[in-house]
Design a protein around this motif. Structure first.
Motif, PDB file in Angstrom:
ATOM      1  N   PRO A 218      59.552  95.905  45.453  1.00  0.00           N
ATOM      2  CA  PRO A 218      59.795  97.079  44.580  1.00  0.00           C
ATOM      3  C   PRO A 218      61.208  97.407  45.127  1.00  0.00           C
ATOM      4  O   PRO A 218      61.810  98.409  44.397  1.00  0.00           O
ATOM      5  CB  PRO A 218      58.777  98.267  44.769  1.00  0.00           C
ATOM      6  N   GLN A 219      61.671  97.278  46.389  1.00  0.00           N
ATOM      7  CA  GLN A 219      63.072  97.572  46.737  1.00  0.00           C
ATOM      8  C   GLN A 219      64.086  96.978  46.322  1.00  0.00           C
ATOM      9  O   GLN A 219      65.303  97.308  46.561  1.00  0.00           O
ATOM     10  CB  GLN A 219      62.919  97.301  48.571  1.00  0.00           C
ATOM     11  N   VAL A 220      63.710  95.827  45.801  1.00  0.00           N
ATOM     12  CA  VAL A 220      65.171  95.033  45.313  1.00  0.00           C
ATOM     13  C   VAL A 220      65.162  95.479  43.623  1.00  0.00           C
ATOM     14  O   VAL A 220      64.413  95.872  43.009  1.00  0.00           O
ATOM     15  CB  VAL A 220      64.999  93.432  45.430  1.00  0.00           C
TER      16      VAL A 220
ATOM     17  N   TYR B 277      66.934  84.208  29.262  1.00  0.00           N
ATOM     18  CA  TYR B 277      67.714  82.975  29.688  1.00  0.00           C
ATOM     19  C   TYR B 277      67.891  83.115  31.396  1.00  0.00           C
ATOM     20  O   TYR B 277      68.230  82.109  31.933  1.00  0.00           O
ATOM     21  CB  TYR B 277      69.003  83.037  29.151  1.00  0.00           C
ATOM     22  N   LYS B 278      67.937  84.207  31.986  1.00  0.00           N
ATOM     23  CA  LYS B 278      68.038  84.186  33.262  1.00  0.00           C
ATOM     24  C   LYS B 278      67.279  85.661  34.015  1.00  0.00           C
ATOM     25  O   LYS B 278      67.516  86.707  33.327  1.00  0.00           O
ATOM     26  CB  LYS B 278      69.566  84.463  33.478  1.00  0.00           C
ATOM     27  N   ILE B 279      66.846  85.718  35.072  1.00  0.00           N
ATOM     28  CA  ILE B 279      66.160  86.730  35.636  1.00  0.00           C
ATOM     29  C   ILE B 279      67.170  86.821  36.911  1.00  0.00           C
ATOM     30  O   ILE B 279      67.562  85.784  37.427  1.00  0.00           O
ATOM     31  CB  ILE B 279      64.931  86.612  36.341  1.00  0.00           C
ATOM     32  N   MET B 280      67.627  88.092  37.187  1.00  0.00           N
ATOM     33  CA  MET B 280      68.597  88.401  38.165  1.00  0.00           C
ATOM     34  C   MET B 280      68.090  89.334  39.430  1.00  0.00           C
ATOM     35  O   MET B 280      67.557  90.342  38.910  1.00  0.00           O
ATOM     36  CB  MET B 280      69.785  88.771  37.702  1.00  0.00           C
ATOM     37  N   ILE B 281      68.160  88.760  40.346  1.00  0.00           N
ATOM     38  CA  ILE B 281      67.618  89.738  41.492  1.00  0.00           C
ATOM     39  C   ILE B 281      68.806  89.986  42.552  1.00  0.00           C
ATOM     40  O   ILE B 281      69.497  89.168  42.927  1.00  0.00           O
ATOM     41  CB  ILE B 281      66.336  88.932  42.515  1.00  0.00           C
ATOM     42  N   ILE B 282      68.881  91.306  42.839  1.00  0.00           N
ATOM     43  CA  ILE B 282      70.088  91.809  43.527  1.00  0.00           C
ATOM     44  C   ILE B 282      69.354  92.614  44.624  1.00  0.00           C
ATOM     45  O   ILE B 282      68.719  93.469  44.544  1.00  0.00           O
ATOM     46  CB  ILE B 282      71.008  92.821  42.824  1.00  0.00           C
ATOM     47  N   SER B 283      69.745  92.015  46.024  1.00  0.00           N
ATOM     48  CA  SER B 283      69.328  92.780  47.057  1.00  0.00           C
ATOM     49  C   SER B 283      70.612  92.982  48.254  1.00  0.00           C
ATOM     50  O   SER B 283      71.272  91.699  48.384  1.00  0.00           O
ATOM     51  CB  SER B 283      68.371  92.255  47.812  1.00  0.00           C
TER      52      SER B 283
END
Length: 267
Positions: A101-103, A150-156
């Motif tokens: 949940p933090q990302v 088309y895309k899943i983006m994960i940012i951390s």
């Protein structure tokens, strides 16, 4: 062998640290006679300004190869389309939002950027691209079927967290491709949605030889692109593990490395 087509990554390659094409690079590319294809992890809408400024008329590659399109008279026509499988998308979004949940996690359909909430990651991406996500709290398989992702983006901003997420996702053995893009991004597309496959598609459609192709890039998701062309050129700001796949190293994205690389290595 004369180069007949150039493939350019966008972020940290064509674009400088402010997310812009410098005046010198813009003017140089506007005058070049070589066909140019942008090969980006970005969505088509996030590529529009560069396509317009450079007056590009040929096929362009978005979502790391998940969508190849041409823009004519302000309309985008799909040349090739490979979205994520909806069941895989659902599993991944549930996994990341529940276990991490933090990302920041968001996802892209062809024309829309979605997120559950506004957070540090979405604000960071918005500042970079100028777009705002559409907030959508409820996710269902039915909705994903009607509007493919088309895309899943994960940012951390914690690199170890991204590595842990990548390992957890790869353990699922889904029909996906998981790539790091820069230090803060983990991007997920379909298994065959890769930059090298997109280049191979364009190469075949134009009956070009591998040695007639050149590419500029900086990130891990550019390594496969480098393998697909005869002259791979890494930016000075690229990571060392990316540079080892390049034939040449040009100047950084903040020093008009595209211009320098084309003049020195391709002309």
């Amino acid at each position: 062998m004369m180069i007949k087509h150039i493939f350019l990554d966008m972020d940290n390659t064509l674009l400088n640290s402010q997310g812009n094409i410098s005046i010198q690079t813009l003017h140089f590319l506007q005058k070049t006679a070589l066909p140019i294809t942008l090969v980006s992890a970005r969505a088509p809408m996030e590529m529009d300004f560069a396509i317009k400024d450079l007056a590009l008329r040929n096929a362009q590659v978005s979502f790391n190869g998940g969508l190849i399109f041409e823009k004519k008279q302000n309309k985008k026509t799909s040349v090739f389309s490979l979205p994520l499988e909806c069941t895989d998308t659902y599993k991944l979004l549930k996994l990341v939002t529940v276990d991490y949940p933090q990302v920041s996690v968001s996802w892209y359909t062809r024309n829309t950027w979605y997120a559950r909430k506004v957070d540090k990651g979405t604000l960071y991406e918005s500042e970079l691209t100028g777009f705002q996500p559409e907030l959508l709290d409820n996710i269902s398989v039915e909705a994903l079927k009607s509007e493919p992702v088309y895309k899943i983006m994960i940012i951390s901003f914690a690199n170890e967290t991204l590595k842990n997420i990548a390992e957890k996702i790869n353990e699922l053995s889904l029909n996906i491709c998981v790539k790091f893009s820069g230090h803060n991004y983990l991007e997920i597309t379909g298994s065959n949605a890769t930059k090298n496959n997109a280049i191979a598609y364009i190469q075949a459609s134009q009956n070009l030889k591998q040695e007639e192709l050149a590419a500029f890039g900086d990130g891990q998701n550019d390594i496969e692109m480098f393998k697909a062309v005869g002259t791979p050129i890494a930016m000075e700001n690229a990571a060392n593990n990316v540079k080892k796949y390049a034939k040449f190293i040009t100047l950084s994205n903040d020093r008009d490395g595209i211009v320098y690389g084309i003049k020195k290595y391709l002309l």
